[in-house]
Design an enzyme around this catalytic site. Structure first.
Site, PDB file in Angstrom:
ATOM      1  N   THR A 192       0.850  -1.200   0.000  1.00  0.00           N
ATOM      2  CA  THR A 192       0.000   0.000   0.000  1.00  0.00           C
ATOM      3  C   THR A 192       0.886   1.251   0.000  1.00  0.00           C
ATOM      4  OG1 THR A 192      -1.462  -1.349   1.375  1.00  0.00           O
ATOM      5  CG2 THR A 192      -2.132   0.924   0.996  1.00  0.00           C
TER       6      THR A 192
ATOM      7  N   ASP B 102       1.966   5.161   6.022  1.00  0.00           N
ATOM      8  CA  ASP B 102       2.390   3.752   6.121  1.00  0.00           C
ATOM      9  C   ASP B 102       1.162   2.840   6.087  1.00  0.00           C
ATOM     10  OD1 ASP B 102       3.960   1.525   6.461  1.00  0.00           O
ATOM     11  OD2 ASP B 102       4.785   2.116   8.406  1.00  0.00           O
ATOM     12  N   GLY B 103       1.374   1.591   5.773  1.00  0.00           N
ATOM     13  CA  GLY B 103       0.290   0.606   5.743  1.00  0.00           C
ATOM     14  C   GLY B 103       0.119  -0.077   7.095  1.00  0.00           C
TER      15      GLY B 103
ATOM     16  N   ASP C 168      -1.355  -4.185   8.851  1.00  0.00           N
ATOM     17  CA  ASP C 168      -1.881  -5.533   8.597  1.00  0.00           C
ATOM     18  C   ASP C 168      -3.270  -5.713   9.204  1.00  0.00           C
ATOM     19  OD1 ASP C 168       0.501  -6.641   7.256  1.00  0.00           O
ATOM     20  OD2 ASP C 168       1.413  -6.050   9.152  1.00  0.00           O
TER      21      ASP C 168
ATOM     22  N   GLY D  76       4.128  -6.913   8.814  1.00  0.00           N
ATOM     23  CA  GLY D  76       4.016  -8.025   7.869  1.00  0.00           C
ATOM     24  C   GLY D  76       5.223  -8.108   6.943  1.00  0.00           C
TER      25      GLY D  76
ATOM     26  N   GLU E 235       9.548   1.427  11.218  1.00  0.00           N
ATOM     27  CA  GLU E 235       8.208   2.008  11.043  1.00  0.00           C
ATOM     28  C   GLU E 235       7.721   2.628  12.347  1.00  0.00           C
ATOM     29  OE1 GLU E 235       6.466  -0.886   7.517  1.00  0.00           O
ATOM     30  OE2 GLU E 235       6.156  -1.455   9.587  1.00  0.00           O
TER      31      GLU E 235
ATOM     32  N   LYS F  99      -8.510  -4.913   5.942  1.00  0.00           N
ATOM     33  CA  LYS F  99      -7.644  -4.836   7.127  1.00  0.00           C
ATOM     34  C   LYS F  99      -8.404  -4.451   8.398  1.00  0.00           C
ATOM     35  CE  LYS F  99      -3.842  -5.446   4.621  1.00  0.00           C
ATOM     36  NZ  LYS F  99      -2.838  -4.434   4.398  1.00  0.00           N
TER      37      LYS F  99
HETATM   38  C1  5RP Z   1       5.609  -3.736   6.751  1.00  0.00           C
HETATM   39  C2  5RP Z   1       4.267  -3.270   7.201  1.00  0.00           C
HETATM   40  C3  5RP Z   1       3.238  -3.015   6.167  1.00  0.00           C
HETATM   41  O1  5RP Z   1       2.793  -1.710   6.257  1.00  0.00           O
HETATM   42  C4  5RP Z   1       2.108  -3.973   6.402  1.00  0.00           C
HETATM   43  O2  5RP Z   1       2.600  -5.302   6.377  1.00  0.00           O
HETATM   44  C5  5RP Z   1       1.006  -3.830   5.335  1.00  0.00           C
HETATM   45  O3  5RP Z   1       1.503  -4.225   4.098  1.00  0.00           O
HETATM   46  P1  5RP Z   1       0.633  -4.145   2.778  1.00  0.00           P
HETATM   47  O4  5RP Z   1       0.381  -2.700   2.507  1.00  0.00           O
HETATM   48  O5  5RP Z   1       1.502  -4.808   1.735  1.00  0.00           O
HETATM   49  O6  5RP Z   1      -0.630  -4.934   3.008  1.00  0.00           O
HETATM   50  O7  5RP Z   1       3.996  -3.098   8.365  1.00  0.00           O
HETATM   51  O8  5RP Z   1       6.435  -4.041   7.833  1.00  0.00           O
END
Ligand code: 5RP
Length: 223
Positions: free
Chosen positions: A28, A80-81, A83, A95, A102, A120
């Site tokens: 993301t 930031d994304g 999970d 993830g 982060e 999510k």
């Molecule tokens: C990486 C993370 C990501 O933000 C989290 O895993 C979400 O990933 P994605 O956007 O691919 O679903 O915390 O350490």
């Protein structure tokens, strides 16, 4: 537009000239970084800090000016994304294994925008295994302490090799199933020597969540 891209593009609207921007990791965040790159090519002036080596190379590819964490004293905004996101906007992250950097970015940011697709959103955190970053030299002792929580655990592997973080550590994925008090669990885990950081991000007033949907709509939660 893909749901993740919709959330990412909405978040990038919050970036203004002169800002120091924290760049998250994952699929993301990828869309956000590409969009930031597009705005930079149109004249946006920012500097950025990356939460992983992968993100740093994508940012370079997008011609986003990167600076080092040791060279800054503030971050204006981090995108930031995540999970999992619960109703109180507590998060599971990591993830991709970038949780330590982060968390440092999020903690030191005036505002953090978490971008997710609607898959999510959960009632209670924990179905997604909680990533915990662990020092490799004492991993067995740390695992023994984690087993006291009576959960299944595994040291993360990629292609049958132990996954090593950008910081040279291991990730232990912890299957809690249901985390009823994220803040308390986070504190309990951080008391165990050998645990460097957890992927539990208890909600702060400086964090909002942008949810993207398959039809391109977005919803803003929090702040
Ligand atoms: C990486 C993370 C990501 O933000 C989290 O895993 C979400 O990933 P994605 O956007 O691919 O679903 O915390 O350490």
């Amino acid at each position: 537009m893909e749901a993740k891209a919709a959330a990412a593009e909405k978040a990038v609207e919050y970036i203004e000239n002169g800002m120091t921007v924290g760049l998250g990791s994952g699929s993301t965040s990828y869309y956000a970084i590409r969009k930031i790159g597009e705005r930079v090519s149109q004249g946006l002036r920012i500097r950025a800090v990356a939460s992983s080596t992968q993100t740093a190379s994508l940012a370079r590819e997008c011609r986003i000016r990167l600076t080092d964490l040791t060279a800054i004293d503030r971050i204006d905004i981090t995108i930031d994304g995540a999970d999992e996101v619960d109703k109180q906007l507590n998060l599971i992250k990591g993830g991709g294994g970038a949780l330590l950097r982060e968390k440092i970015l999020a903690y030191n940011s005036r505002q953090t925008i978490i971008i997710v697709d609607d898959s999510k959103l959960v009632d209670i955190l924990g179905k997604f295994p909680l990533p915990v970053e662990v020092a490799p030299f004492a991993v067995d002792l740390t695992l023994a302490q984690l087993k006291r929580f009576k959960i299944d655990l595994n040291i993360r592997e990629v292609q049958k090799e132990k996954f090593i973080t950008d910081n040279g550590n291991l990730i232990v994925d912890c299957h809690f199933s249901a985390i009823r008090d994220p803040e308390e669990l986070n504190m309990k885990l951080l008391l165990i020597p050998g645990i460097i950081e957890t992927g539990l991000f208890p909600h702060t007033p400086f964090t909002r969540v942008i949810v993207g949907y398959a039809d391109g709509a977005t919803q803003i939660l929090g702040a």
